[in-house]
Write a protein that holds these residues in place. Sequence first.
Motif, short mmCIF file in Angstrom:
data_model
loop_
_atom_site.label_atom_id
_atom_site.label_comp_id
_atom_site.label_asym_id
_atom_site.label_seq_id
_atom_site.Cartn_x
_atom_site.Cartn_y
_atom_site.Cartn_z
N LEU A 64 0.85 -1.19 0.00
CA LEU A 64 0.00 0.00 0.00
C LEU A 64 0.89 1.24 0.00
N THR A 65 0.72 2.08 -0.99
CA THR A 65 1.60 3.25 -1.10
C THR A 65 1.33 4.27 0.00
N GLU A 66 0.08 4.32 0.50
CA GLU A 66 -0.22 5.32 1.53
C GLU A 66 0.50 5.02 2.84
N THR A 67 0.59 3.74 3.20
CA THR A 67 1.18 3.36 4.49
C THR A 67 2.50 2.64 4.35
N ASN A 100 -22.43 -17.16 -3.97
CA ASN A 100 -21.89 -18.48 -3.67
C ASN A 100 -20.84 -18.91 -4.68
N ARG A 101 -19.73 -19.38 -4.17
CA ARG A 101 -18.64 -19.93 -4.99
C ARG A 101 -18.23 -18.97 -6.11
N SER A 102 -18.25 -17.70 -5.82
CA SER A 102 -17.87 -16.70 -6.82
C SER A 102 -16.39 -16.34 -6.75
N GLY A 103 -15.72 -16.79 -5.71
CA GLY A 103 -14.32 -16.48 -5.51
C GLY A 103 -14.15 -15.34 -4.52
N ALA A 104 -13.05 -15.33 -3.85
CA ALA A 104 -12.77 -14.28 -2.86
C ALA A 104 -11.28 -13.99 -2.86
N ILE A 105 -10.97 -12.78 -2.43
CA ILE A 105 -9.58 -12.35 -2.26
C ILE A 105 -9.39 -11.99 -0.80
N TYR A 106 -8.31 -12.46 -0.23
CA TYR A 106 -7.98 -12.16 1.16
C TYR A 106 -6.74 -11.30 1.22
N LYS A 107 -6.74 -10.35 2.16
CA LYS A 107 -5.58 -9.50 2.42
C LYS A 107 -4.94 -10.01 3.71
N CYS A 108 -3.69 -10.42 3.61
CA CYS A 108 -2.98 -10.98 4.76
C CYS A 108 -1.73 -10.15 5.04
N PRO A 109 -1.59 -9.64 6.25
CA PRO A 109 -0.35 -8.92 6.57
C PRO A 109 0.84 -9.89 6.55
#
Length: 109
Positions: A44-47, A69-78
């Motif tokens: 992230l350019t801001e932080t 349902n079952r559309s896919g997901a994106i997770y943000k992991c530190p």
Amino acid sequence: MLAILVFLLCLSSILSFNFDTQSPIIKQIDKDVYFGFSVAQHILTETNNAYLLVGAPLDSTVFNGEVFNRSGAIYKCPVSFKSNDCEQIPVDFLSRNSDEGNYLKIFTH
């Protein structure tokens, strides 16, 4: 002969990839949705904080109270050694024609 050696040294530095086998970062969620099917690093350019973007192509997501349902997901992991600190990123499926079973596709450069 020297030209071939220089070429091979340049080629090896281009094709190399570095994995840390001594202290790997392991992320997981409590669902069987192919979590980790795709992984990308994002800053992230801001932080100036680094995150892993992790795909789960069979996961469901909720947007504006509607379940996809079952559309896919994106997770943000530190980038941390905690294994359960990922959070799902809300994705707007309402702005495009999305039916159950469609996969979310993300392309990175």
